[in-house]
Design a protein around this motif. Structure first.
Motif, short mmCIF file in Angstrom:
data_model
loop_
_atom_site.label_atom_id
_atom_site.label_comp_id
_atom_site.label_asym_id
_atom_site.label_seq_id
_atom_site.Cartn_x
_atom_site.Cartn_y
_atom_site.Cartn_z
N LYS A 64 0.86 -1.18 0.00
CA LYS A 64 0.00 0.00 0.00
C LYS A 64 0.90 1.23 0.00
O LYS A 64 1.87 1.29 0.75
CB LYS A 64 -0.88 -0.01 1.25
N LEU A 65 0.57 2.19 -0.85
CA LEU A 65 1.35 3.41 -0.94
C LEU A 65 0.85 4.39 0.13
O LEU A 65 -0.30 4.80 0.13
CB LEU A 65 1.20 4.04 -2.33
N ILE A 66 1.74 4.71 1.07
CA ILE A 66 1.42 5.68 2.11
C ILE A 66 2.45 6.79 1.98
O ILE A 66 3.62 6.60 2.31
CB ILE A 66 1.47 5.05 3.52
N GLY A 67 1.99 7.93 1.47
CA GLY A 67 2.93 9.02 1.18
C GLY A 67 3.85 8.59 0.07
O GLY A 67 3.41 8.24 -1.02
N ARG A 92 4.01 -2.96 3.26
CA ARG A 92 3.39 -4.27 3.02
C ARG A 92 2.07 -4.35 3.80
O ARG A 92 1.97 -3.89 4.94
CB ARG A 92 4.32 -5.39 3.47
N GLN A 93 1.06 -4.95 3.15
CA GLN A 93 -0.25 -5.08 3.76
C GLN A 93 -0.78 -6.49 3.53
O GLN A 93 -0.53 -7.10 2.49
CB GLN A 93 -1.21 -4.05 3.13
N ASP A 94 -1.51 -7.00 4.50
CA ASP A 94 -2.12 -8.31 4.39
C ASP A 94 -3.16 -8.29 3.28
O ASP A 94 -3.91 -7.32 3.13
CB ASP A 94 -2.77 -8.67 5.74
N ALA A 142 -6.31 -5.73 2.73
CA ALA A 142 -6.41 -4.89 1.54
C ALA A 142 -7.77 -5.09 0.87
O ALA A 142 -8.42 -4.10 0.47
CB ALA A 142 -5.30 -5.24 0.55
N ARG A 143 -8.21 -6.33 0.77
CA ARG A 143 -9.54 -6.60 0.18
C ARG A 143 -10.64 -5.94 1.00
O ARG A 143 -11.57 -5.34 0.45
CB ARG A 143 -9.78 -8.11 0.10
#
Length: 129
Positions: free
Chosen positions: A56-59, A64-66, A70-71
């Protein structure tokens, strides 16, 4: 003169309603784009295996995301956007009705002015005879 001032006020109300309607249409269009984008993301996530890595793009950082998280996030975003679209569509319907009513009001005032002008012309014609 008071009639002319009232007419101008009514025309300004109509212009305001038309501007509001345009803002709602613009907002709806933007939400439709976000909805399409979110649906594409959901489709991509649905194609992934359970062991796939999702970021996931944060800034400016990719985190990394589960996959299930994410769903879930995308599903919630879809629900939110769809509810916002419904809200905006209701607002569009409301402002469209108000705009139509206001347009009728302005047209009735114009008709009154036209009738007054005709009566004035007829009175002038009768005085000349």
């Amino acid at each position: 003169m008071a009639d002319m001032q009232k007419f101008e006020e009514e025309v300004n109300k109509l212009k305001t309603l038309e501007k509001d309607r345009e803002k709602y249409f613009s907002s709806r269009q933007e939400m439709e784009m976000r909805l399409t984008e979110s649906r594409n993301v959901k489709a991509e996530l649905d194609l992934m295996d359970t062991d796939s890595k999702v970021y996931k793009l944060i800034g400016a950082v990719l985190v990394r995301q589960d996959l299930e998280e994410a769903r879930s996030t995308v599903e919630k975003r879809l629900e939110f956007i769809e509810s916002e679209i419904k809200r905006v569509e209701a607002s569009i319907a409301d402002v469209t009705k108000k705009s139509s009513d206001q347009r009728d009001k302005v047209m009735n005032i114009q008709k009154t002015f036209q009738m007054m002008a005709q009566q004035a012309q007829q009175a002038q014609a009768a005085q000349k005879k």
